[in-house]
Design a protein around this motif. Structure first.
Motif, PDB file in Angstrom:
ATOM      1  N   LYS A 226       0.900  -1.193  -0.064  1.00 31.64           N
ATOM      2  CA  LYS A 226      -0.091   0.078  -0.104  1.00 31.64           C
ATOM      3  C   LYS A 226       0.743   1.200   0.089  1.00 31.64           C
ATOM      4  O   LYS A 226       0.570   2.377  -0.741  1.00 31.64           O
ATOM      5  N   TRP A 227       1.819   1.283   0.558  1.00 31.42           N
ATOM      6  CA  TRP A 227       2.844   2.477   0.711  1.00 31.42           C
ATOM      7  C   TRP A 227       3.459   2.731  -0.604  1.00 31.42           C
ATOM      8  O   TRP A 227       3.580   3.905  -0.934  1.00 31.42           O
ATOM      9  N   ALA A 228       3.888   1.592  -1.041  1.00 33.63           N
ATOM     10  CA  ALA A 228       4.359   1.545  -2.452  1.00 33.63           C
ATOM     11  C   ALA A 228       3.380   2.246  -3.632  1.00 33.63           C
ATOM     12  O   ALA A 228       3.908   3.172  -4.376  1.00 33.63           O
ATOM     13  N   LEU A 229       2.302   1.921  -3.389  1.00 32.85           N
ATOM     14  CA  LEU A 229       0.977   2.379  -4.219  1.00 32.85           C
ATOM     15  C   LEU A 229       0.882   3.683  -4.024  1.00 32.85           C
ATOM     16  O   LEU A 229       0.612   4.606  -4.844  1.00 32.85           O
TER      17      LEU A 229
ATOM     18  N   LEU B  93      -7.317   9.184  -5.235  1.00 32.79           N
ATOM     19  CA  LEU B  93      -6.674   7.862  -5.539  1.00 32.79           C
ATOM     20  C   LEU B  93      -6.318   7.146  -4.435  1.00 32.79           C
ATOM     21  O   LEU B  93      -6.210   5.789  -4.092  1.00 32.79           O
ATOM     22  N   GLY B  94      -5.982   7.839  -2.997  1.00 28.13           N
ATOM     23  CA  GLY B  94      -5.771   7.213  -1.876  1.00 28.13           C
ATOM     24  C   GLY B  94      -6.874   6.522  -1.379  1.00 28.13           C
ATOM     25  O   GLY B  94      -6.625   5.486  -0.723  1.00 28.13           O
ATOM     26  N   THR B  95      -8.183   7.061  -1.363  1.00 24.03           N
ATOM     27  CA  THR B  95      -9.087   6.340  -1.140  1.00 24.03           C
ATOM     28  C   THR B  95      -9.498   4.920  -2.003  1.00 24.03           C
ATOM     29  O   THR B  95      -9.796   3.979  -1.184  1.00 24.03           O
ATOM     30  N   LEU B  96      -9.118   5.064  -3.262  1.00 23.34           N
ATOM     31  CA  LEU B  96      -9.218   3.942  -3.791  1.00 23.34           C
ATOM     32  C   LEU B  96      -8.057   2.785  -3.406  1.00 23.34           C
ATOM     33  O   LEU B  96      -8.629   1.564  -3.372  1.00 23.34           O
ATOM     34  N   ILE B  97      -6.897   3.271  -3.034  1.00 23.43           N
ATOM     35  CA  ILE B  97      -5.945   2.236  -2.604  1.00 23.43           C
ATOM     36  C   ILE B  97      -6.422   1.810  -1.182  1.00 23.43           C
ATOM     37  O   ILE B  97      -6.091   0.709  -0.736  1.00 23.43           O
ATOM     38  N   SER B  98      -7.157   2.577  -0.314  1.00 24.75           N
ATOM     39  CA  SER B  98      -7.293   2.201   0.912  1.00 24.75           C
ATOM     40  C   SER B  98      -8.409   1.166   0.966  1.00 24.75           C
ATOM     41  O   SER B  98      -8.508   0.252   1.978  1.00 24.75           O
ATOM     42  N   ASN B  99      -9.058   0.993   0.068  1.00 29.25           N
ATOM     43  CA  ASN B  99     -10.264   0.009  -0.166  1.00 29.25           C
ATOM     44  C   ASN B  99      -9.808  -1.366  -0.949  1.00 29.25           C
ATOM     45  O   ASN B  99     -10.633  -2.227  -0.715  1.00 29.25           O
TER      46      ASN B  99
END
Length: 113
Positions: free
Chosen positions: A6-9, A102-108
């Motif tokens: 997730k951090w890399a994304l 985009l962070g919301t998409l990654i967090s999901n």
């Protein structure tokens, strides 16, 4: 392991926002990773205090003031993180919108079990 992914994304999102928005510059992937770590610390310790202090303004603006807070925190990141620069408030505002979306998409994203 999943947290590192997730951090890399998120680092890729930071680099994408620097590519899309003039006024935001990142030196490289390692600088973007450092931005992600510092952003996580700021979002954990500083942002809740600022949101609490500005709660009346947030209520009056129906929550839209949070975009201003995110932009101010992105400007702060640009000041304290080496290899990451944000030139102005408008760049910070647009960057915070892109990073938030985009962070919301990654967090999901959830790992398969």
């Amino acid at each position: 392991m999943f947290l590192l992914l997730k951090w890399a994304l998120f680092a890729l999102v930071i680099m994408l926002s620097a590519w899309l928005i003039p006024g935001i510059e990142v030196d490289g992937f390692l600088s973007a990773l450092l931005v992600v770590v510092v952003m996580a610390l700021i979002n954990t310790f500083v942002k809740p205090l600022i949101v609490l202090i500005t709660l009346p303004i947030n209520v009056i603006t129906l929550g839209l003031f949070i975009f201003v807070i995110n932009a101010a925190l992105l400007l702060l990141l640009g000041k304290i993180t080496p290899g990451f620069e944000v030139d102005g408030f408008l760049s910070a505002l647009l960057g915070s919108v892109v990073i938030s979306f985009l962070g919301t998409l990654i967090s999901n994203i959830e790992p398969k079990t």
